[in-house]
Design an enzyme around this catalytic site. Sequence first.
Site, PDB file in Angstrom:
ATOM      1  N   HIS A  61       0.862  -1.178   0.000  1.00 17.34           N
ATOM      2  CA  HIS A  61       0.000   0.000   0.000  1.00 17.34           C
ATOM      3  C   HIS A  61       0.901   1.233   0.000  1.00 17.34           C
ATOM      4  CE1 HIS A  61      -2.846   2.971   1.670  1.00 17.34           C
ATOM      5  NE2 HIS A  61      -3.831   2.153   1.345  1.00 17.34           N
ATOM      6  N   ASP A  85       3.112  -4.840   8.119  1.00 17.20           N
ATOM      7  CA  ASP A  85       1.838  -4.130   7.986  1.00 17.20           C
ATOM      8  C   ASP A  85       0.723  -5.172   8.051  1.00 17.20           C
ATOM      9  OD1 ASP A  85      -0.442  -2.824   7.159  1.00 17.20           O
ATOM     10  OD2 ASP A  85       0.362  -2.131   5.244  1.00 17.20           O
ATOM     11  N   GLN A 129      -4.465  -5.675   6.711  1.00 15.37           N
ATOM     12  CA  GLN A 129      -5.391  -6.580   6.042  1.00 15.37           C
ATOM     13  C   GLN A 129      -5.354  -7.999   6.606  1.00 15.37           C
ATOM     14  OE1 GLN A 129      -7.648  -5.651   3.868  1.00 15.37           O
ATOM     15  NE2 GLN A 129      -6.932  -3.552   3.664  1.00 15.37           N
ATOM     16  N   LYS A 179     -10.799  -1.540  10.039  1.00 19.94           N
ATOM     17  CA  LYS A 179     -10.933  -2.675   9.120  1.00 19.94           C
ATOM     18  C   LYS A 179     -11.311  -3.961   9.862  1.00 19.94           C
ATOM     19  CE  LYS A 179      -7.408  -0.714   6.045  1.00 19.94           C
ATOM     20  NZ  LYS A 179      -8.240  -0.246   4.923  1.00 19.94           N
ATOM     21  N   CYS A 229      -4.808   2.486  -3.785  1.00 21.49           N
ATOM     22  CA  CYS A 229      -3.579   3.003  -3.160  1.00 21.49           C
ATOM     23  C   CYS A 229      -2.416   2.049  -3.363  1.00 21.49           C
ATOM     24  CB  CYS A 229      -3.790   3.298  -1.674  1.00 21.49           C
ATOM     25  SG  CYS A 229      -4.976   4.615  -1.369  1.00 21.49           S
TER      26      CYS A 229
END
Length: 406
Positions: free
Chosen positions: A121, A199, A202, A225, A364
């Site tokens: 991202h 990261d 997700q 999220k 993104c």
Amino acid sequence: MFDIQEIRSQFSILNRQVNGKPLVYLDNAATSQKPDSVLEVWKKYYTELNANVHRGIHTLSQLATEEMELSRRKIQKFINAEHDFEVIFTKGATEGLNLISYILTQKLKKDDEIIISYLEHHSNIVPWQLLCERTGAKLKVIPIDENGILQLDYLDQYLSEKTKVVSVNQVSNALGIVNPVEEIIAKTRKNSDAYIVIDGAQSAPHFQIDVQKLDCDFFVFSGHKMYAPMGTGILYGKQEILESLPPFHGGGEMIATCSFEGTTYAALPFKYEAGTPNVGGNIALGAAVDFIEKTGHENIQRHENVLLEYAQKQLLEIEGLKVYGEKAKRTGVVSFNLEGIGIASDVGMILDKMGIAVRTGHHCTQPIMDFFNIAGTVRASFAVYNTFQEIDLLVEGVKKAQRMLS
């Protein structure tokens, strides 16, 4: 027992209509909907507890502090951090990544190297570019193949004594590809002393996280999220690393002593939590963890994986439809285009008229789109409350869009 209707009954927003049709919400990679239990906790803070935390001796301040610190402990358990003070409240994964890149400035020098991947991202690209600009370090990128799978042979080639940071996502937001972060971490530990940043924006909503087992130095994710309010997130960092690095923001809460001659900093986690926090949101993030734990990680992962498999199978029966990352290990996302239809947003607008919410565009992740030589994709992304019937509606909507736009 996993009861999808009982799960759906906990999300009042799923009862609404969009453009005269029942809402089919398939944009969960952008943000998930919030269960009533989370919204009630958020509302309760503002109607019963509203006060600043850590700063007052009065009852409301004490109660608010207790609730927010309880939430921190829930999150500690959720990601299996060793200490609760290794859990830093942020506005989201983006702020967490920017925080890390900023506080590492003094650790890098000219010609040091930072490794990221093609699947990142923008939030895991731009902060490292800015760090390179500040320090003279160089950015190296692990490429992908035609299936979107990382080519880890390049990581082997890149790793050296110059490598100071390796930062990759656990799951791609654009394609849903699950990256082999365990292998990436093992290779990095063997060949360099780099800081390892994961990261998890997700991955945290979809499967269980264990930062101690991963042995990463930093892990970030967003609350919104994973069924929590917007403006919430977490930075996990190992104690000894966070204690050795400088603060990010200056101001209230992050000081031990302050005078015009100099300032000393508070202990973790407050060293990195300057200013008034999003108290209601942070407490509600703990309630979102409660929802996930009650529903069960295995139940969530199993349901979402079956949905993904079903969606991909049904969509691929549409002639001229291409799924990106089709052969890669994925979770939660199917990203696709229709042959001969150049603008994904046209498909998205037709679906919206049918009450179906998907995301279109580059998500993104412009480098990924450039790799596939496309402007963007249609992305359907799933959560625990989605159903096979909703996927059927998606497929019919895509067929309708194909007929209208061809």
